[in-house]
Design a protein around this motif. Structure first.
Motif, PDB file in Angstrom:
ATOM      1  N   ARG A 139     -37.424 -35.004  10.478  1.00 48.32           N
ATOM      2  CA  ARG A 139     -36.940 -35.870   9.408  1.00 48.32           C
ATOM      3  C   ARG A 139     -36.573 -35.004   8.213  1.00 48.32           C
ATOM      4  O   ARG A 139     -37.368 -34.194   7.753  1.00 48.32           O
TER       5      ARG A 139
ATOM      6  N   LEU B  75     -35.920 -34.517   4.377  1.00 46.93           N
ATOM      7  CA  LEU B  75     -36.212 -35.131   3.089  1.00 46.93           C
ATOM      8  C   LEU B  75     -35.059 -34.842   2.137  1.00 46.93           C
ATOM      9  O   LEU B  75     -34.572 -33.729   2.060  1.00 46.93           O
TER      10      LEU B  75
ATOM     11  N   SER C  79     -35.007 -36.646  -1.166  1.00 47.72           N
ATOM     12  CA  SER C  79     -35.386 -37.056  -2.511  1.00 47.72           C
ATOM     13  C   SER C  79     -35.755 -35.849  -3.374  1.00 47.72           C
ATOM     14  O   SER C  79     -36.254 -34.839  -2.879  1.00 47.72           O
TER      15      SER C  79
ATOM     16  N   ARG D 213     -40.999 -35.956  -4.412  1.00 41.54           N
ATOM     17  CA  ARG D 213     -41.762 -36.095  -3.166  1.00 41.54           C
ATOM     18  C   ARG D 213     -43.243 -36.153  -3.487  1.00 41.54           C
ATOM     19  O   ARG D 213     -43.724 -35.424  -4.351  1.00 41.54           O
TER      20      ARG D 213
ATOM     21  N   VAL E  20     -49.396 -36.645   0.282  1.00 40.73           N
ATOM     22  CA  VAL E  20     -50.497 -37.520   0.678  1.00 40.73           C
ATOM     23  C   VAL E  20     -51.642 -36.607   1.110  1.00 40.73           C
ATOM     24  O   VAL E  20     -51.489 -35.813   2.047  1.00 40.73           O
TER      25      VAL E  20
ATOM     26  N   HIS F  78     -46.999 -35.381  -7.246  1.00 43.41           N
ATOM     27  CA  HIS F  78     -45.581 -35.259  -6.942  1.00 43.41           C
ATOM     28  C   HIS F  78     -45.159 -33.792  -6.974  1.00 43.41           C
ATOM     29  O   HIS F  78     -45.699 -33.002  -7.732  1.00 43.41           O
TER      30      HIS F  78
ATOM     31  N   SER G 131     -49.197 -35.821   4.836  1.00 42.60           N
ATOM     32  CA  SER G 131     -47.786 -36.173   4.923  1.00 42.60           C
ATOM     33  C   SER G 131     -47.130 -36.019   3.558  1.00 42.60           C
ATOM     34  O   SER G 131     -47.803 -35.796   2.553  1.00 42.60           O
ATOM     35  N   VAL G 132     -45.824 -36.132   3.583  1.00 40.79           N
ATOM     36  CA  VAL G 132     -45.022 -36.083   2.358  1.00 40.79           C
ATOM     37  C   VAL G 132     -44.153 -37.326   2.344  1.00 40.79           C
ATOM     38  O   VAL G 132     -43.449 -37.602   3.320  1.00 40.79           O
ATOM     39  N   LYS G 133     -44.237 -38.088   1.260  1.00 38.52           N
ATOM     40  CA  LYS G 133     -43.424 -39.291   1.111  1.00 38.52           C
ATOM     41  C   LYS G 133     -42.340 -39.044   0.082  1.00 38.52           C
ATOM     42  O   LYS G 133     -42.554 -38.304  -0.883  1.00 38.52           O
ATOM     43  N   GLU G 134     -41.206 -39.663   0.284  1.00 35.89           N
ATOM     44  CA  GLU G 134     -40.142 -39.587  -0.702  1.00 35.89           C
ATOM     45  C   GLU G 134     -40.302 -40.740  -1.677  1.00 35.89           C
ATOM     46  O   GLU G 134     -40.533 -41.872  -1.273  1.00 35.89           O
ATOM     47  N   ASP G 135     -40.202 -40.453  -2.957  1.00 34.73           N
ATOM     48  CA  ASP G 135     -40.251 -41.489  -3.977  1.00 34.73           C
ATOM     49  C   ASP G 135     -38.810 -41.837  -4.320  1.00 34.73           C
ATOM     50  O   ASP G 135     -38.127 -41.103  -5.017  1.00 34.73           O
TER      51      ASP G 135
END
Length: 94
Positions: A3, A5, A7, A10, A13, A39, A89-93
Motif C-alpha cells: 500500500r 501512502l 498523505s 501520517r 499506531v 504524527h 501500523s501507520v494511518k493516513e490522516d
C-alpha cells in the motif's frame, strides 16, 4: 500487495510489547488508547518530515527534521524499541 501512502500527515499506531507493563517512559498513555496520536508530518515549505503530538511535547530524541518519511519512521522505531513499544501500523490522516 504493498500500500502506497500519499498523505503528508501520517499517524503512528503504537502498542506496548507487553500490554501488562505500564512502561513507556514519558510517553503519554493516550497514544495507546487513541486519546492522543503521534504524527509524522511533512512541512509544506521545507519538505522535511517532523513529529508532532495532538497534545503534548515530542520526546527530545524525535525533535529533529528528516528528509524522508522512512527515515523518520526508522528513528521512531529505534526510539520506541528502547521503551519496549512497537509501531503496529501507520494511518493516513486525510
Amino acid at each position: 500487495m504493498v500500500r502506497i501512502l500519499r498523505s503528508l500527515d501520517r499517524i503512528l499506531v503504537l502498542e506496548r510489547e507487553n500490554p501488562k507493563e505500564r512502561d513507556g517512559g514519558s510517553l503519554d498513555p493516550g497514544v495507546f488508547t487513541g486519546k492522543n496520536a503521534l504524527h509524522i508530518l511533512r512541512e509544506p515549505g521545507s519538505d522535511l518530515w517532523v513529529f508532532k503530538y495532538d497534545h503534548g511535547v515530542v520526546p527530545p530524541y524525535l525533535r529533529n527534521k528528516y528528509t524522508s518519511f522512512n527515515i523518520a519512521k526508522e528513528q521512531a522505531e529505534k526510539y520506541f524499541k528502547t521503551k519496549k513499544i512497537k509501531i503496529v501500523s501507520v494511518k493516513e490522516d486525510l
